[in-house]
Design an enzyme around this catalytic site. Structure first.
Site, PDB file in Angstrom:
ATOM      1  N   LYS A 150       0.833  -1.197   0.000  1.00  0.00           N
ATOM      2  CA  LYS A 150       0.000   0.000   0.000  1.00  0.00           C
ATOM      3  C   LYS A 150       0.880   1.263   0.000  1.00  0.00           C
ATOM      4  O   LYS A 150       0.505   2.305  -0.457  1.00  0.00           O
ATOM      5  CB  LYS A 150      -0.875   0.064   1.252  1.00  0.00           C
ATOM      6  CG  LYS A 150      -1.926  -1.003   1.368  1.00  0.00           C
ATOM      7  CD  LYS A 150      -2.794  -0.670   2.588  1.00  0.00           C
ATOM      8  CE  LYS A 150      -3.784  -1.735   2.923  1.00  0.00           C
ATOM      9  NZ  LYS A 150      -4.581  -1.378   4.129  1.00  0.00           N
ATOM     10  N   GLU A 156       8.130   2.402  -5.413  1.00  0.00           N
ATOM     11  CA  GLU A 156       8.067   2.036  -3.991  1.00  0.00           C
ATOM     12  C   GLU A 156       8.185   3.268  -3.105  1.00  0.00           C
ATOM     13  O   GLU A 156       8.688   4.305  -3.543  1.00  0.00           O
ATOM     14  CB  GLU A 156       9.248   1.104  -3.645  1.00  0.00           C
ATOM     15  CG  GLU A 156       8.916  -0.319  -3.326  1.00  0.00           C
ATOM     16  CD  GLU A 156       8.052  -0.508  -2.083  1.00  0.00           C
ATOM     17  OE1 GLU A 156       8.098  -1.575  -1.501  1.00  0.00           O
ATOM     18  OE2 GLU A 156       7.288   0.390  -1.710  1.00  0.00           O
ATOM     19  N   ASP A 157       7.741   3.144  -1.855  1.00  0.00           N
ATOM     20  CA  ASP A 157       7.886   4.287  -0.951  1.00  0.00           C
ATOM     21  C   ASP A 157       9.247   4.277  -0.270  1.00  0.00           C
ATOM     22  O   ASP A 157       9.900   5.321  -0.152  1.00  0.00           O
ATOM     23  CB  ASP A 157       6.765   4.312   0.096  1.00  0.00           C
ATOM     24  CG  ASP A 157       6.645   2.970   0.832  1.00  0.00           C
ATOM     25  OD1 ASP A 157       5.886   2.917   1.806  1.00  0.00           O
ATOM     26  OD2 ASP A 157       7.322   1.986   0.436  1.00  0.00           O
ATOM     27  N   ILE A 163      13.000   1.834   0.811  1.00  0.00           N
ATOM     28  CA  ILE A 163      13.853   0.635   0.887  1.00  0.00           C
ATOM     29  C   ILE A 163      14.511   0.703   2.263  1.00  0.00           C
ATOM     30  O   ILE A 163      15.221   1.655   2.573  1.00  0.00           O
ATOM     31  CB  ILE A 163      14.966   0.649  -0.180  1.00  0.00           C
ATOM     32  CG1 ILE A 163      14.412   0.891  -1.594  1.00  0.00           C
ATOM     33  CG2 ILE A 163      15.789  -0.633  -0.104  1.00  0.00           C
ATOM     34  CD1 ILE A 163      13.849  -0.298  -2.304  1.00  0.00           C
ATOM     35  N   ASP A 164      14.206  -0.297   3.117  1.00  0.00           N
ATOM     36  CA  ASP A 164      14.784  -0.300   4.459  1.00  0.00           C
ATOM     37  C   ASP A 164      15.762  -1.480   4.550  1.00  0.00           C
ATOM     38  O   ASP A 164      16.941  -1.323   4.252  1.00  0.00           O
ATOM     39  CB  ASP A 164      13.651  -0.393   5.502  1.00  0.00           C
ATOM     40  CG  ASP A 164      14.160  -0.209   6.926  1.00  0.00           C
ATOM     41  OD1 ASP A 164      13.374   0.256   7.777  1.00  0.00           O
ATOM     42  OD2 ASP A 164      15.338  -0.526   7.178  1.00  0.00           O
ATOM     43  N   GLY A 181      15.550  -3.885   2.477  1.00  0.00           N
ATOM     44  CA  GLY A 181      15.694  -4.311   1.072  1.00  0.00           C
ATOM     45  C   GLY A 181      14.957  -5.610   0.789  1.00  0.00           C
ATOM     46  O   GLY A 181      14.855  -6.058  -0.349  1.00  0.00           O
ATOM     47  N   LYS A 230      16.596   4.140   3.365  1.00  0.00           N
ATOM     48  CA  LYS A 230      17.024   4.376   4.746  1.00  0.00           C
ATOM     49  C   LYS A 230      18.459   3.901   4.937  1.00  0.00           C
ATOM     50  O   LYS A 230      18.815   2.801   4.510  1.00  0.00           O
ATOM     51  CB  LYS A 230      16.089   3.615   5.700  1.00  0.00           C
ATOM     52  CG  LYS A 230      16.212   4.051   7.137  1.00  0.00           C
ATOM     53  CD  LYS A 230      15.277   3.279   8.059  1.00  0.00           C
ATOM     54  CE  LYS A 230      13.831   3.685   7.918  1.00  0.00           C
ATOM     55  NZ  LYS A 230      12.981   3.064   8.967  1.00  0.00           N
ATOM     56  N   PHE A 268      12.108   5.504  12.124  1.00  0.00           N
ATOM     57  CA  PHE A 268      10.866   5.016  11.539  1.00  0.00           C
ATOM     58  C   PHE A 268      10.009   6.220  11.162  1.00  0.00           C
ATOM     59  O   PHE A 268       9.641   7.022  12.034  1.00  0.00           O
ATOM     60  CB  PHE A 268      10.118   4.081  12.505  1.00  0.00           C
ATOM     61  CG  PHE A 268       9.131   3.197  11.783  1.00  0.00           C
ATOM     62  CD1 PHE A 268       9.558   2.035  11.148  1.00  0.00           C
ATOM     63  CD2 PHE A 268       7.797   3.567  11.683  1.00  0.00           C
ATOM     64  CE1 PHE A 268       8.658   1.236  10.444  1.00  0.00           C
ATOM     65  CE2 PHE A 268       6.887   2.780  10.986  1.00  0.00           C
ATOM     66  CZ  PHE A 268       7.329   1.608  10.360  1.00  0.00           C
TER      67      PHE A 268
END
Ligand SMILES: O=P(O)(O)OC[C@H]1O[C@H](OP(=O)(O)OP(=O)(O)O)[C@H](O)[C@@H]1O
Ligand SMILES: Oc1ncnc2c1N=NC2
Ligand SMILES: [Mg+2]
Ligand SMILES: [Mg+2]
Length: 217
Positions: free
Chosen positions: A68, A133-134, A136-137, A139, A165, A186
């Site tokens: 989402k 995408e919103d 990439i943390d 991955g 990030k 976060f």
């Protein structure tokens, strides 16, 4: 293309400098990226993408929205690409697809990525796909998605992520286009959520301990 680097010592903006819904005021530390700045950055990313894709792909691209969290960046980025398409000598035909991937609970990736619905990806075969995408943390989500896409033999896959990030958890994956590189905090807002809360917040903000407790599951 450049990546707007937000440094670790970046203070952000106080909540009272912009408009934040009352129901979230007690849950946020500060505003990291105001909606206006997001909008301006997306205008440049759209230009970088069009200039990168036009020379190699005049048959058009499929823009794949990762639901989402990716929906806002997807919608706003498409608007900017459409603006370029109607005001330039060359333009790229665009079709859209959606896929829903889920892995976060509270502020942690569950490690396993669930594919929850979304279009049948068969029509990606032989196509140039732009994944939107919103963030990439670790991955993990992107690695899983690239595996899924590879099965359908697209002609090429490029990835645009609004945020990347800087975190020790990151597997080192870097998208082709990045909006902002952010500190290891976060963030919520602009469709990024914490247990489905904060998607109705316009700016990208840092959630505070009060918010993490209040909405923890
Ligand atoms: O690089 P990673 O560590 O995988 O984290 C990034 C992914 O996690 C979030 O999705 P989430 O699982 O929260 O689902 P959502 O998009 O519905 O919020 C976010 O939207 C990215 O898709
Ligand atoms: O900072 C974040 N905010 C919302 N969702 C996610 C984040 N990192 N990985 C997934
Ligand atoms: Mg997501
Ligand atoms: Mg989420």
């Amino acid at each position: 293309p450049a990546t707007d680097l937000i440094k670790d010592d970046y203070a952000g903006y106080p909540l009272n400098m912009f408009c934040v819904p009352k129901h979230y005021e007690a849950d946020l530390t500060d505003i990291m990226i105001p909606a206006g700045l997001i909008n301006d950055r997306i205008e440049r990313i759209a230009r970088d993408i069009v200039q990168d894709i036009i020379p190699q792909e005049n048959r058009g691209i499929v823009v794949l929205c990762v639901l989402k969290g990716g929906y806002k960046f997807f919608a706003d980025l498409l608007d900017k690409i459409k603006q370029l398409n109607r005001n330039s000598e060359e333009s790229i035909p665009i079709s859209i697809d959606f896929i829903r991937l889920q892995s976060y609970k509270n502020d942690k990736s569950q490690g396993s990525i669930q594919v929850i619905g979304g279009d049948r990806l068969e029509n990606l075969k032989g196509k140039c796909v732009l994944v939107v995408e919103d963030i990439i943390d670790t991955g993990g989500t992107m690695i899983k998605l690239k595996e899924l896409l590879a099965k359908h033999e697209p002609k090429c896959v490029k990835v645009a992520s609004l945020l990347v990030k800087r975190s020790a958890r990151n597997c080192g994956y870097k998208p082709d286009f990045t909006g902002f590189e952010i500190p290891d905090e976060f963030v919520v807002g602009y469709a990024l959520d914490y247990n489905e809360h904060f998607r109705d917040l316009s700016h990208i903000c840092v959630i505070n301990e009060n918010g993490k407790k209040k909405y923890a599951v």
